[in-house]
Design a protein around this motif. Structure first.
Motif, PDB file in Angstrom:
ATOM      1  N   LYS A 206     105.394 -43.204  31.098  1.00 38.20           N
ATOM      2  CA  LYS A 206     104.202 -43.116  31.943  1.00 38.20           C
ATOM      3  C   LYS A 206     104.579 -43.402  33.402  1.00 38.20           C
ATOM      4  O   LYS A 206     105.701 -43.847  33.677  1.00 38.20           O
ATOM      5  N   ASN A 208     105.562 -44.762  36.824  1.00 40.41           N
ATOM      6  CA  ASN A 208     106.200 -46.008  37.255  1.00 40.41           C
ATOM      7  C   ASN A 208     107.077 -46.694  36.211  1.00 40.41           C
ATOM      8  O   ASN A 208     107.567 -47.791  36.441  1.00 40.41           O
ATOM      9  N   ALA A 209     107.264 -46.054  35.066  1.00 39.15           N
ATOM     10  CA  ALA A 209     108.139 -46.654  34.061  1.00 39.15           C
ATOM     11  C   ALA A 209     109.588 -46.619  34.544  1.00 39.15           C
ATOM     12  O   ALA A 209     110.408 -47.453  34.171  1.00 39.15           O
ATOM     13  N   GLY A 210     109.900 -45.627  35.378  1.00 39.53           N
ATOM     14  CA  GLY A 210     111.268 -45.540  35.917  1.00 39.53           C
ATOM     15  C   GLY A 210     111.972 -44.240  35.606  1.00 39.53           C
ATOM     16  O   GLY A 210     113.197 -44.168  35.627  1.00 39.53           O
ATOM     17  N   LYS A 211     111.190 -43.197  35.339  1.00 40.41           N
ATOM     18  CA  LYS A 211     111.805 -41.899  34.991  1.00 40.41           C
ATOM     19  C   LYS A 211     112.692 -41.373  36.111  1.00 40.41           C
ATOM     20  O   LYS A 211     113.848 -41.019  35.868  1.00 40.41           O
ATOM     21  N   SER A 212     112.156 -41.341  37.313  1.00 40.08           N
ATOM     22  CA  SER A 212     112.975 -40.735  38.368  1.00 40.08           C
ATOM     23  C   SER A 212     114.142 -41.649  38.723  1.00 40.08           C
ATOM     24  O   SER A 212     115.205 -41.173  39.109  1.00 40.08           O
ATOM     25  N   SER A 213     113.971 -42.962  38.573  1.00 31.12           N
ATOM     26  CA  SER A 213     115.114 -43.862  38.816  1.00 31.12           C
ATOM     27  C   SER A 213     116.220 -43.593  37.798  1.00 31.12           C
ATOM     28  O   SER A 213     117.403 -43.564  38.151  1.00 31.12           O
ATOM     29  N   LYS A 260     105.962 -37.585  41.707  1.00 26.36           N
ATOM     30  CA  LYS A 260     105.930 -38.646  42.708  1.00 26.36           C
ATOM     31  C   LYS A 260     104.861 -38.428  43.770  1.00 26.36           C
ATOM     32  O   LYS A 260     104.163 -39.338  44.145  1.00 26.36           O
ATOM     33  N   ASN A 312     113.070 -50.442  30.339  1.00 26.17           N
ATOM     34  CA  ASN A 312     113.622 -50.461  31.700  1.00 26.17           C
ATOM     35  C   ASN A 312     113.206 -51.734  32.443  1.00 26.17           C
ATOM     36  O   ASN A 312     112.311 -52.456  32.011  1.00 26.17           O
ATOM     37  N   LYS A 313     113.858 -51.959  33.537  1.00 23.76           N
ATOM     38  CA  LYS A 313     113.563 -53.074  34.465  1.00 23.76           C
ATOM     39  C   LYS A 313     113.900 -54.434  33.859  1.00 23.76           C
ATOM     40  O   LYS A 313     113.180 -55.408  34.078  1.00 23.76           O
ATOM     41  N   ASP A 315     116.111 -56.285  34.767  1.00 25.02           N
ATOM     42  CA  ASP A 315     116.534 -57.197  35.844  1.00 25.02           C
ATOM     43  C   ASP A 315     115.361 -58.067  36.287  1.00 25.02           C
ATOM     44  O   ASP A 315     115.543 -59.105  36.912  1.00 25.02           O
ATOM     45  N   LEU A 316     114.125 -57.649  35.972  1.00 19.67           N
ATOM     46  CA  LEU A 316     112.949 -58.470  36.301  1.00 19.67           C
ATOM     47  C   LEU A 316     112.666 -59.399  35.120  1.00 19.67           C
ATOM     48  O   LEU A 316     113.583 -59.746  34.393  1.00 19.67           O
ATOM     49  N   SER A 339     118.495 -51.416  33.273  1.00 18.29           N
ATOM     50  CA  SER A 339     117.834 -51.428  34.561  1.00 18.29           C
ATOM     51  C   SER A 339     118.334 -50.204  35.295  1.00 18.29           C
ATOM     52  O   SER A 339     119.508 -50.113  35.629  1.00 18.29           O
ATOM     53  N   ALA A 340     117.431 -49.245  35.488  1.00 25.01           N
ATOM     54  CA  ALA A 340     117.822 -47.986  36.115  1.00 25.01           C
ATOM     55  C   ALA A 340     118.226 -48.221  37.560  1.00 25.01           C
ATOM     56  O   ALA A 340     119.145 -47.599  38.071  1.00 25.01           O
ATOM     57  N   VAL A 341     117.544 -49.164  38.192  1.00 22.20           N
ATOM     58  CA  VAL A 341     117.808 -49.398  39.609  1.00 22.20           C
ATOM     59  C   VAL A 341     119.063 -50.254  39.802  1.00 22.20           C
ATOM     60  O   VAL A 341     119.899 -49.983  40.665  1.00 22.20           O
TER      61      VAL A 341
HETATM   62  P1  GDP Z   1     108.546 -42.901  37.510  1.00 22.70           P
HETATM   63  O1  GDP Z   1     107.147 -42.791  38.027  1.00 22.70           O
HETATM   64  O2  GDP Z   1     108.537 -43.088  36.029  1.00 22.70           O
HETATM   65  O3  GDP Z   1     109.443 -41.796  37.940  1.00 22.70           O
HETATM   66  O4  GDP Z   1     109.126 -44.290  38.080  1.00 22.70           O
HETATM   67  P2  GDP Z   1     110.136 -44.564  39.274  1.00 22.70           P
HETATM   68  O5  GDP Z   1     111.520 -44.279  38.887  1.00 22.70           O
HETATM   69  O6  GDP Z   1     109.630 -43.925  40.490  1.00 22.70           O
HETATM   70  O7  GDP Z   1     109.989 -46.121  39.391  1.00 22.70           O
HETATM   71  C1  GDP Z   1     108.760 -46.736  39.712  1.00 22.70           C
HETATM   72  C2  GDP Z   1     109.032 -48.007  40.483  1.00 22.70           C
HETATM   73  O8  GDP Z   1     109.749 -48.913  39.671  1.00 22.70           O
HETATM   74  C3  GDP Z   1     109.880 -47.782  41.720  1.00 22.70           C
HETATM   75  O9  GDP Z   1     109.395 -48.613  42.744  1.00 22.70           O
HETATM   76  C4  GDP Z   1     111.270 -48.200  41.286  1.00 22.70           C
HETATM   77  O10 GDP Z   1     112.029 -48.688  42.352  1.00 22.70           O
HETATM   78  C5  GDP Z   1     110.973 -49.287  40.286  1.00 22.70           C
HETATM   79  N1  GDP Z   1     112.023 -49.405  39.270  1.00 22.70           N
HETATM   80  C6  GDP Z   1     112.465 -48.421  38.467  1.00 22.70           C
HETATM   81  N2  GDP Z   1     113.434 -48.884  37.663  1.00 22.70           N
HETATM   82  C7  GDP Z   1     113.618 -50.193  37.970  1.00 22.70           C
HETATM   83  C8  GDP Z   1     114.481 -51.210  37.491  1.00 22.70           C
HETATM   84  O11 GDP Z   1     115.319 -51.026  36.596  1.00 22.70           O
HETATM   85  N3  GDP Z   1     114.346 -52.423  38.049  1.00 22.70           N
HETATM   86  C9  GDP Z   1     113.460 -52.681  39.049  1.00 22.70           C
HETATM   87  N4  GDP Z   1     113.417 -53.901  39.545  1.00 22.70           N
HETATM   88  N5  GDP Z   1     112.647 -51.746  39.527  1.00 22.70           N
HETATM   89  C10 GDP Z   1     112.705 -50.504  38.999  1.00 22.70           C
END
Ligand code: GDP
Length: 437
Positions: A206, A208-213, A260, A312-313, A315-316, A339-341
């Motif tokens: 969904k 902000n889950a981190g797909k594009s990251s 996005k 994902n995430k 690291d938080l 953690s994708a980022v």
């Molecule tokens: P999408 O909408 O699924 O494509 O999600 P995004 O990749 O754009 O990520 C949404 C937000 O979550 C962005 O602000 C990213 O920087 C953040 N984010 C994604 N992956 C991580 C992660 O592994 N760790 C942290 N701390 N933030 C993340």
């Protein structure tokens, strides 16, 4: 240039430095000299000679190596054409090699596979096919069938011996062996398809889950070779990446990026569509949040699919973990945390993909892998014809009728190597080549 006249045409435009060498042509040699028109030097060149039958096409061949650049190249090409050469059709050199019998159709097709290979594995499979391993296998199976024919001929020629019963069971046994060999080849296409086309992978999750990251993380991987394709549906882009030897075809990467900027993110309907098409689903969840209705819908899409759950995430402060979330564990897919980022756990992800597709089991050095759908379809057809033949024997048909069915199997196999294939198919195959190949 290739063909009977090629040396003659060359001699009209090429002056070797050592003049007396002009008429004396040896294969596998290089001469230094000039391309000359009306006493004017067009370029300084090297010419490579191949004498029939020891050349790519088995004809007399020569290659002019000039300094390059559009003007000189065009000029030399024009001069060749003016003096009697014809422009080659796409794939014509390889086509001649095939028509002149130096290589079979399988080997000719592998040339295009090597040129178009997007991954090392694919190139390796192409080289193997060029060297003739699949051709040998097909030849072996054809020989098996010819052996069956011999058995049949015997009982047709000497009906008075009443050997039919013995022969039938023997033929059935031999047919089964042929069938098993063909089935093994057919099965190898599962892997061959992956090698050639990549694992069709969808990243779902969904907003902000981190797909594009995750997508960016995969694409920026140092060893990744990225090729962009127009997707099958309009406005979609597919990207082909090879990571650790794993070929992935990421579908709808444009969708992930576009979402996005749009108020309305990719809905569940669209996700469903993408999931249906995919060989692999990477479902990404934000581990800092509780699962919601949308997440469950995504989990639903993963049923009966090869899929990986990605938390994902990490690291938080994750509240969803691999261990404690019963809902996720009810789903049989592997679960990994990343953690994708911050680039944590991505290697684990690749390992899981490798496991799911048994990619390590593809031993290109030993096994023959079918990568071409044309070959696969003909093998499937041959298998059907083997089955039909078996049924015919079992239903007590006379042996000379069976012989007709067996000939069909031979014909299917001959189409693979090109012996019994129609001119249309040959033309179609070579039209996919690029010029000069
Ligand atoms: P999408 O909408 O699924 O494509 O999600 P995004 O990749 O754009 O990520 C949404 C937000 O979550 C962005 O602000 C990213 O920087 C953040 N984010 C994604 N992956 C991580 C992660 O592994 N760790 C942290 N701390 N933030 C993340």
């Amino acid at each position: 240039m290739s063909g009977k006249e090629s040396f003659k045409i060359l001699n009209k435009i090429f002056e070797p430095k050592i003049k007396k060498e002009k008429e004396e042509i040896k294969g596998y040699t290089i001469k230094y000299g000039y391309i000359v028109e009306n006493d004017e030097i067009i370029d300084e060149v090297l010419v490579t000679y191949f004498k029939e039958p020891k050349s790519y096409t088995t004809e007399n061949m020569c290659e002019i190596n000039s300094h390059g650049g559009m003007i000189v190249l065009r000029k030399i090409l024009e001069m060749c054409l003016k003096n009697g050469a014809e422009l080659a059709q796409p794939g014509e050199f390889t086509k001649r090699a095939f028509l002149n019998g130096r290589i079979d159709l399988l080997q000719a097709e592998s040339v295009i596979d090597i040129i178009e290979a997007k991954s090392e594995k694919e190139a390796k499979a192409g080289i193997k096919q060029l060297k003739g391993s699949l051709s040998e296998k097909i030849a072996e199976i054809k020989q098996n069938i010819l052996d069956i024919m011999v058995n049949i001929e015997v009982s047709i020629d000497y009906p008075e011996y009443d050997v039919e019963d013995v022969t039938n069971s023997q033929i059935l046994k031999m047919l089964e062996q042929v069938e098993n060999k063909l089935l093994k080849l057919e099965k190898s296409f599962d892997n061959g398809k992956i090698i050639k086309e990549g694992i069709k992978t969808a990243i779902l999750g969904k907003p902000n889950a981190g797909k594009s990251s995750l997508l960016n993380n995969i694409l920026k991987e140092e060893r990744a070779i990225v090729t962009e394709y127009e997707g099958t549906t309009r406005d979609t882009i597919e990207e082909f990446v090879t990571i650790n030897g794993i070929p992935l075809k990421l579908i709808d990467t444009a969708g992930i990026r576009q979402a996005k900027d749009e108020v309305e993110k990719i809905g569940i309907a669209k996700s469903k569509e993408i999931a249906k098409e995919a060989d692999l689903i990477l479902a990404i969840f934000d581990s800092t949040k509780e699962l919601t209705e949308e997440d469950f819908e995504i989990l639903e899409l993963m049923q009966n699919k090869k899929a990986i759950i990605i938390l994902n995430k990490i690291d938080l402060q994750p509240i969803l973990t691999e261990e404690n979330n019963k809902l996720l564990r009810k789903n049989k897919c592997p679960i990994i945390s990343i953690s994708a980022v911050k680039d944590i756990g991505i290697e684990k992800l690749y390992k899981e993909i490798e496991k799911l597709f048994n990619l390590n089991e593809i031993k290109l050095d030993q096994d023959i892998v079918i990568t071409n759908i044309r070959h696969k379809n003909l093998i499937t057809k041959a298998i059907e014809n083997v089955k039909k033949t078996k049924e015919t024997i079992n239903s007590g048909m006379p042996i000379d009728v069976i012989a007709i069915f067996i000939k069909d199997i031979l014909e299917d196999l001959g189409k693979i190597t090109g012996e019994t294939v129609s001119e249309d198919i040959i033309n179609e195959i070579f039209s996919k080549f690029c010029l000069g190949k």
